[in-house]
Write a protein that holds these residues in place. Sequence first.
Motif, PDB file in Angstrom:
ATOM      1  N   ARG A  21       0.834  -1.204   0.000  1.00  0.00           N
ATOM      2  CA  ARG A  21       0.000   0.000   0.000  1.00  0.00           C
ATOM      3  C   ARG A  21       0.865   1.248   0.000  1.00  0.00           C
ATOM      4  O   ARG A  21       1.782   1.386   0.799  1.00  0.00           O
ATOM      5  CB  ARG A  21      -0.941   0.008   1.188  1.00  0.00           C
ATOM      6  N   HIS A  69       3.067   6.957   3.810  1.00  0.00           N
ATOM      7  CA  HIS A  69       2.268   6.765   5.013  1.00  0.00           C
ATOM      8  C   HIS A  69       2.542   7.934   5.968  1.00  0.00           C
ATOM      9  O   HIS A  69       3.523   8.657   5.801  1.00  0.00           O
ATOM     10  CB  HIS A  69       2.642   5.441   5.678  1.00  0.00           C
ATOM     11  N   ARG A 193      -6.627   3.695  10.836  1.00  0.00           N
ATOM     12  CA  ARG A 193      -6.132   2.815   9.779  1.00  0.00           C
ATOM     13  C   ARG A 193      -6.966   1.546   9.658  1.00  0.00           C
ATOM     14  O   ARG A 193      -7.238   1.069   8.555  1.00  0.00           O
ATOM     15  CB  ARG A 193      -4.677   2.458  10.066  1.00  0.00           C
ATOM     16  N   ARG A 196     -12.342   1.567   8.393  1.00  0.00           N
ATOM     17  CA  ARG A 196     -12.611   2.392   7.218  1.00  0.00           C
ATOM     18  C   ARG A 196     -13.882   3.221   7.374  1.00  0.00           C
ATOM     19  O   ARG A 196     -14.146   4.112   6.563  1.00  0.00           O
ATOM     20  CB  ARG A 196     -12.717   1.517   5.969  1.00  0.00           C
ATOM     21  N   TYR A 234      -5.219   7.374   4.297  1.00  0.00           N
ATOM     22  CA  TYR A 234      -5.447   5.933   4.378  1.00  0.00           C
ATOM     23  C   TYR A 234      -6.515   5.475   3.400  1.00  0.00           C
ATOM     24  O   TYR A 234      -6.417   4.388   2.825  1.00  0.00           O
ATOM     25  CB  TYR A 234      -5.808   5.524   5.808  1.00  0.00           C
ATOM     26  N   HIS A 237      -4.848   5.319   0.027  1.00  0.00           N
ATOM     27  CA  HIS A 237      -4.043   4.103  -0.108  1.00  0.00           C
ATOM     28  C   HIS A 237      -4.906   2.926  -0.542  1.00  0.00           C
ATOM     29  O   HIS A 237      -4.488   2.106  -1.367  1.00  0.00           O
ATOM     30  CB  HIS A 237      -3.370   3.773   1.225  1.00  0.00           C
ATOM     31  N   GLU A 238      -6.105   2.842   0.018  1.00  0.00           N
ATOM     32  CA  GLU A 238      -6.985   1.733  -0.347  1.00  0.00           C
ATOM     33  C   GLU A 238      -7.418   1.836  -1.803  1.00  0.00           C
ATOM     34  O   GLU A 238      -7.446   0.830  -2.526  1.00  0.00           O
ATOM     35  CB  GLU A 238      -8.203   1.698   0.574  1.00  0.00           C
TER      36      GLU A 238
END
Length: 287
Positions: A21, A69, A193, A196, A234, A237-238
């Motif tokens: 990720r 990150h 994190r 979601r 985050y 990133h997904e």
Amino acid sequence: MAVPRPDNRGTRHVGGIRDTRGIVDPSGLLTRVRFRRHEPAEPLRRHVETYWFIDWDLPEPYVSQVVPHPSVNVSFQWDGDENEGAPPYGEVHGVALGLFTRKLAGRGRVCGAKFWPGGFRPFVPDVPVSRWTGRVLPVQDVFVQAGRDTARQVVSPADDAARIAALDAFLISLAPAPDPQADLAIDLVTRIRANRTVRRVDDFARAEGMSVRALQRLFAAYVGVSPKWIILRYRFHEALELAGTRSDIDWAALAADLGYADQAHLVRDFTATVGVPPAAYAQAHRP
């Protein structure tokens, strides 16, 4: 009650790479470099998430890109052929706000320590982590304890075990003091994190029994970026991970699932960060 931190523990030498990720075009990177992750020594695990090692020997230059990150990284590097005779060097990387781009050429290696978001402050307790955000500094500018030979001691050994031992020795020598506020920051970021459904800072603060202002002050001092920034990063990133691994994505549904106002907001965020729309990225990196 503390949320368990993401599990990277297992064996002492984790090796391999299980989580890509944040890496733009991970298959392109991993076919060109040798990338490993390792676990730090036990006294460091409350602060350091993982060690990451990269070695390369490239016939042609390659540009690697990462959507970072919310972590501070300390790295020791050696650029072999590109700067013949140049010594190894160390750097402290604050949380990078934009796309991190690095050109890899010739031979080289990097040995890095990725701190838990919130875990770096005890190593420099008198300085808020926001001071380092968006900055890259020579390691000696942050740690007076870093000697001239520290970088060489970390990157020179041929085997990973010796490099790990050298990183352990350096970070342990910094003697970070216990800090409950750092532990709190780490656990709060981990909750964001892992969950979601966390989309609004005020809702998250209320659920944690904190005021929004107190949460923001804690994150500025210990993480270096705001809670809202972390929520957005985050979920981005997904989206990046899914775009690179699936070819059947309903972008409107994904946007709603990740908490974007609509598909247009996701497309705009993705394009501004990576440089291409998500559908074009997915097509280029279709599995």
